[in-house]
Enzyme design. Structure first.
Site, mmCIF file in Angstrom:
data_model
loop_
_atom_site.group_PDB
_atom_site.id
_atom_site.type_symbol
_atom_site.label_atom_id
_atom_site.label_comp_id
_atom_site.label_asym_id
_atom_site.label_seq_id
_atom_site.Cartn_x
_atom_site.Cartn_y
_atom_site.Cartn_z
ATOM 1 N N LYS A 142 3.936 8.507 9.211
ATOM 2 C CA LYS A 142 3.673 7.876 10.506
ATOM 3 C C LYS A 142 4.632 8.341 11.612
ATOM 4 O O LYS A 142 4.463 9.436 12.126
ATOM 5 C CB LYS A 142 3.621 6.362 10.335
ATOM 6 N N ASP A 188 9.259 2.791 0.123
ATOM 7 C CA ASP A 188 8.184 3.438 0.867
ATOM 8 C C ASP A 188 8.322 2.986 2.321
ATOM 9 O O ASP A 188 7.858 1.915 2.699
ATOM 10 C CB ASP A 188 6.827 3.047 0.284
ATOM 11 N N TYR A 211 0.846 -1.192 0.000
ATOM 12 C CA TYR A 211 0.000 0.000 0.000
ATOM 13 C C TYR A 211 0.875 1.234 0.000
ATOM 14 O O TYR A 211 1.807 1.344 0.799
ATOM 15 C CB TYR A 211 -0.899 -0.001 1.235
HETATM 16 C C1 LIG Z 1 0.188 4.411 5.916
HETATM 17 C C2 LIG Z 1 0.958 4.203 4.666
HETATM 18 C C3 LIG Z 1 0.866 5.089 3.583
HETATM 19 C C4 LIG Z 1 -0.146 6.192 3.528
HETATM 20 O O1 LIG Z 1 0.070 7.154 4.499
HETATM 21 P P1 LIG Z 1 -1.156 8.121 4.926
HETATM 22 O O2 LIG Z 1 -0.518 9.078 5.863
HETATM 23 O O3 LIG Z 1 -2.188 7.227 5.531
HETATM 24 O O4 LIG Z 1 -1.649 8.767 3.674
HETATM 25 C C5 LIG Z 1 1.712 4.902 2.512
HETATM 26 N N1 LIG Z 1 2.603 3.890 2.490
HETATM 27 C C6 LIG Z 1 2.717 3.020 3.497
HETATM 28 C C7 LIG Z 1 3.743 1.940 3.436
HETATM 29 C C8 LIG Z 1 1.887 3.131 4.610
HETATM 30 O O5 LIG Z 1 1.983 2.228 5.597
#
Ligand SMILES: *Cc1c(COP(=O)(O)O)cnc(C)c1O
Length: 430
Positions: free
Chosen positions: A269, A241, A146
């Site tokens: 995060k 990511d 994701y």
């Molecule tokens: C949470 C997450 C996102 C998206 O971040 P948001 O602040 O919710 O938009 C993107 N990549 C990874 C790996 C994530 O865990």
């Protein structure tokens, strides 16, 4: 002790009337565990209290950011002090440069960084830069990874999207998704085949280098190294990511643990410590393309606002203290080992793993190496386990395909209490 969730039910009913599905992010709705969400009233350290006054040990941690525990006094003091001088100016502040230096020091692959407000924004922006820099349009992503809800990334995106059964959301133009190629995680051969097929067209490969959004999945030995080599050979950019894993699996992220240098990195995060803050950064020659230094447009009214930045800075300072990750890793692996041992006692097929303060488990008899494996897990048993834990005061992610998070505020006593409860609940899941 049966818990009453009467207040939560009523608050949810009210919310449903004015907010789609009653929530501002789908997985919160508890749909994948066939229930209704509990509404949180307050949190402190490792604990949460819901609207009915029930107390829980929290293993969601706001989906990762709460790494020092909720309402940490040092974080609160910093945030209040900074907020007293104004919440946002839409003008540069010294704090932003301080945070930039702090991140660059911890993640040497990053030479320049741009702060944004969400992980979604970071991932969307990083792809725009990658495409502009390489003058190519295709990207490779992995099934079950994701990267936020940007159009071209909402393809086989795991997590909330997976459990809702919308692999391609309506509203995403097919042309946009057409440039997104997907392959199974840990399948280096499949990636190599894509590069052979489109040697001149792939701008970038983006991945969660340790997956959290299909549940917790570790890269197999040689996988990340292989991706690095392929990207270099075909002159595509390697994007880690690390929105979830950055400052979570260790202070230097997955790139530090595995000694791999990505060209670009997304963060989110933990970097904001619970405030809306995220970032993307990497090689200086690539980041120099970002406006106003270069032509690639990307902007944000609230980007790098002082309150979010100071919250992130203080959080990074706290987790950089000697011993923080040693204790966090120990607590997290104790949890995982305890869960495994209960499952074994009751002959329940179960696999689990952790790194730093991030963990995951599957009710599965075989090791999980990709999203297809994860989907073979016993979801019915997960639901039973989830509700049993919640009923006894342990709040875990309400989906079989999410990672879990431990914080520095989780005490040894929290862990032993959790394992005592888990053993009882696991027994009921035979
Ligand atoms: C949470 C997450 C996102 C998206 O971040 P948001 O602040 O919710 O938009 C993107 N990549 C990874 C790996 C994530 O865990």
């Amino acid at each position: 002790m049966a818990r009453s969730w009467q207040q939560s039910r009523s608050l949810f009913a009210d919310a449903m009337k004015v907010i789609p599905g009653g929530v501002n992010s789908p997985v919160r709705a508890f749909k994948s565990v066939d229930g209704e969400p509990i509404f949180i009233q307050r949190a402190l350290g490792s604990r949460l209290w819901d609207a009915d006054g029930n107390e829980y040990i929290d293993y969601v941690g706001s989906w990762g950011p709460a790494i020092v525990g909720h309402a940490h006094p040092d974080v609160l003091a910093t945030v209040s002090r900074v907020a007293a001088n104004g919440i946002s100016f839409g003008a540069p502040t010294e704090l932003e440069t301080t945070l930039a230096h702090a991140v660059i020091k911890l993640l040497p692959s990053i030479e320049m960084i741009r702060f944004v407000s969400s992980g979604t924004e970071a991932c969307m922006s990083v792809l725009r830069v990658a495409r502009a820099f390489t003058n190519r349009s295709k990207i490779i992503k992995f099934e079950g990874c994701y990267h936020g809800h940007g159009d071209m990334l909402l393809v086989k995106a795991g997590s909330g999207a997976a459990t809702l059964g919308v692999p391609d959301s309506p509203g995403v133009p097919s042309g946009t998704a057409a440039d997104t190629l997907t392959v199974p995680f840990n399948d280096l051969g499949a990636v190599a085949a894509l590069f052979e097929k489109h040697p001149e067209d792939i701008a970038a490969l983006i991945l969660e280098p340790m997956v959290g959004n299909s549940g917790f999945i570790r890269p197999e030995p040689g996988f990340l190294e292989g991706l690095r080599a392929l990207c270099s050979r075909f002159r595509a950019l390697l994007i880690f990511d690390e929105v979830m894993t950055g400052f979570r699996v260790g202070i230097h992220g997955v790139q530090g643990l595995y000694g791999i240098t990505p060209d670009l990195t997304c963060l989110g995060k933990v970097i904001g410590g619970g405030m809306p803050l995220a970032a993307y950064g990497g090689r200086r020659d690539i980041m120099a393309k970002v406006a106003p230094s270069g032509p690639v447009y990307q902007a944000g009214t609230l980007s790098g606002n002082p309150v979010a930045v100071s919250c992130g800075l203080k959080t990074l300072e706290l987790i950089s203290r000697p011993g923080f990750f040693d204790q966090l890793s120990r607590r997290t692996s104790d949890l995982v080992e305890g869960l495994k041992s209960s499952a074994k006692t009751y002959n329940i097929p179960f696999v689990a793993d952790s790194e730093g303060g991030m963990f995951g488990f599957f009710f599965n008899s075989r090791p999980v190496k990709n999203f297809a494996d994860a989907k073979m897990s016993d979801v019915a048993r997960f639901k039973k386990f989830f509700w049993g834990m919640l009923e006894h005061g342990v709040y875990m992610a309400p989906s079989a395909f999410e990672a879990g998070f431990v914080s520095g505020a989780h005490s040894e006593k929290d862990m032993s209490l959790t394992l005592e409860i888990a053993d009882k609940v696991m027994k009921g899941c035979r």
